[in-house]
Design an enzyme around this catalytic site. Structure first.
Site, PDB file in Angstrom:
ATOM      1  N   GLU A 142       4.806   1.520   3.122  1.00 40.55           N
ATOM      2  CA  GLU A 142       4.297   2.452   4.140  1.00 40.55           C
ATOM      3  C   GLU A 142       5.369   3.409   4.648  1.00 40.55           C
ATOM      4  O   GLU A 142       5.229   3.986   5.727  1.00 40.55           O
ATOM      5  CB  GLU A 142       3.671   1.677   5.310  1.00 40.55           C
ATOM      6  CG  GLU A 142       2.575   0.718   4.889  1.00 40.55           C
ATOM      7  CD  GLU A 142       2.274  -0.345   5.939  1.00 40.55           C
ATOM      8  OE1 GLU A 142       2.551  -0.098   7.136  1.00 40.55           O
ATOM      9  OE2 GLU A 142       1.772  -1.410   5.570  1.00 40.55           O
ATOM     10  N   GLY A 143       6.458   3.596   3.890  1.00 38.88           N
ATOM     11  CA  GLY A 143       7.515   4.512   4.296  1.00 38.88           C
ATOM     12  C   GLY A 143       8.602   3.901   5.150  1.00 38.88           C
ATOM     13  O   GLY A 143       9.577   4.577   5.492  1.00 38.88           O
TER      14      GLY A 143
END
Length: 367
Positions: free
Chosen positions: A320-321
Site C-alpha cells: 500500500e505504499g
C-alpha cells in the site's frame, strides 16, 4: 498506441549536471563517501532536477492506484475477492499504516480507482471518476482487459502524471491498493524475466497459507501460458495478464520519465509495472528509485533486471505504499545534505590536495 514510442521521448537525467554535483560534493567539508548512499542520492536528484546545488523536496505526493483482480476469486489472496475498496476506504479514513505515515510526514495522498469492483457510491467521486472498468478479468483463463481498456488505462496513467507534474509535485511515492494484484504482477515479472511460476510466487501483503500459495502458484503458471505469446507487445501483455490498475501505473511511470518527475517504487506491483515500462523505454528506470525490499521474490527479480538497489530493508510487507513512503525522509535528507553542507575554504582544499597525503589534522604530511 505503441508503448515503444516512449523510447524516443525519454532522456536520461543530465550527466553533465551530475558531474557538477559530484565535483561540488568533493569540495564539501565532509569527505566524499562518508555519507554512503546519501551522496549518490543527492547527485541523482541534482541530475534529475538539472540543478546544482540540488533543490529540496518540498512537494512530494503519494499516488495509489486501486483495482480488483478476478484471479482473487481463486483464493490466492489473504483478502476476499472484490474488497479492495475497503483498503481505499480505510486509507481515506486514516486507518492504515500508509495513512499514519503520510500524516507523520505531512505528505498528501491521492487515490486513483482504475478498476475497483464496487459500486461507485461507496467512495468519493474524486477517487472513482477515473475508473476504466469494474474489476479485471481472471487472468489464468481470460484477458484482464480488452485492448481498448488497456489503452484507456495507460492513457489514464499518462494524464495523472501530467496533472502531478503540472501541479508542482517534485517527487512521487507510488503504490497500489489491490486484491489479487500481486498475482498479476508476479505473472508479468515471470513472463518478462523468463522464469517459472514457483520462482516468483510470494505470499502477498496480507499473507497466505501454504494451500493458498499453491493455488497462487498454479494461477501464475496458467497465466504465464497466456502471457508468453504476447511478450513482444507490452500493451497486449498488460491486457492479457495485467489489469486496469497495473496498466495505469505503467503509463504513469512512463510519462513521469518523460516529464522528468522522480518516482519512488514501493513493492512488487509497482516494480512489475516498472519492468513493463522498461521494456518499452530502456532509459525510463533512470528516473525511479526502489524504496524498499518487500519480501516478494518477484520484486527481487524485477529490481535485479532493472539494476535498482532498494533504499530500505525493514521487513515491511504490508504494501500500500508504506515501505516506499518510509524511504522519503532518506531522499529528503540526501537533498538537504547535498545542498546545505558548506564547502571547505580554498586554502584547506589546497593543503589537503598537495601531494595526496595529509596528516591527522588535515595538514600536509611532510614526513
Amino acid at each position: 498506441m505503441n508503448l515503444d514510442d516512449f523510447s524516443d521521448l525519454i532522456e536520461r537525467p543530465d550527466g553533465g549536471v551530475r558531474r557538477d554535483a559530484e565535483e561540488r560534493r568533493e569540495r564539501q567539508i565532509v569527505p566524499p563517501g562518508a555519507l554512503g548512499r546519501l551522496d549518490e542520492l543527492g547527485e541523482w536528484l541534482s541530475a534529475a532536477q538539472q540543478a546544482v546545488p540540488v533543490k529540496p523536496i518540498v512537494q512530494p505526493r503519494v499516488l495509489l492506484f486501486a483495482g480488483d483482480h478476478g484471479v482473487a476469486g481463486l483464493g490466492v489472496s489473504g483478502r476476499a475477492a472484490g474488497t479492495a475498496y475497503e483498503l481505499v476506504r480505510a486509507t481515506l479514513d486514516g486507518a492504515t499504516p500508509l495513512a499514519v505515515l503520510a500524516r507523520q510526514f505531512s505528505v498528501p495522498v491521492r487515490i486513483i480507482d482504475a478498476g475497483l469492483d464496487c459500486e461507485p457510491e461507496l467512495l468519493p467521486e474524486p477517487v472513482v471518476r477515473h475508473r476504466v472498468r469494474r474489476g479485471s478479468g481472471r487472468i489464468d483463463i481470460e484477458d484482464a482487459l480488452t485492448a481498448d481498456e488497456a489503452e484507456q488505462a495507460v492513457r489514464l496513467g499518462i494524464a495523472i502524471a501530467d496533472e502531478e507534474a503540472d501541479s508542482g509535485t517534485d517527487l512521487v511515492v507510488l503504490g497500489d491498493l489491490s486484491v489479487g494484484g500481486t498475482t498479476a504482477a508476479s505473472a508479468l515479472i515471470a513472463a518478462l524475466c523468463g522464469t517459472d511460476a514457483s520462482v516468483v510466487t510470494g505470499r502477498g501483503g496480507a499473507g497466505i497459507d501454504d494451500l493458498a500459495w499453491m493455488r497462487k502458484c498454479a494461477a501464475i503458471r496458467d497465466s504465464l501460458r497466456r502471457a508468453r505469446p504476447v511478450l513482444g507487445d507490452q500493451l497486449q501483455l498488460l491486457a492479457t495478464v495485467g489489469g486496469a490498475d497495473l496498466a495505469a501505473m505503467t503509463g504513469f511511470l512512463l510519462q513521469c520519465a518523460v516529464r522528468r518527475l522522480p518516482v519512488v517504487l514501493d513493492g512488487v506491483v509497482s516494480s512489475a509495472c516498472a519492468l513493463v515500462a522498461q521494456r518499452a523505454a530502456f532509459r525510463a528506470p533512470d528516473w525511479w528509485l526502489a524504496g524498499q525490499v518487500s519480501g516478494e521474490p518477484a520484486q527481487t527479480k524485477a529490481l535485479d533486471r532493472m539494476a535498482l538497489n532498494p533504499l530500505l530493508d525493514q521487513g515491511v510487507t504490508v504494501g500500500e505504499g508504506s515501505g516506499a513512503l518510509l524511504a522519503l525522509p532518506l531522499v529528503q535528507a540526501a537533498a538537504a545534505l547535498a545542498a546545505e553542507l558548506p564547502e571547505r575554504a580554498p586554502a584547506d582544499a589546497e593543503k589537503e590536495g598537495d601531494d595526496g597525503r595529509s596528516g591527522p589534522d588535515g595538514a600536509a604530511d611532510d614526513s
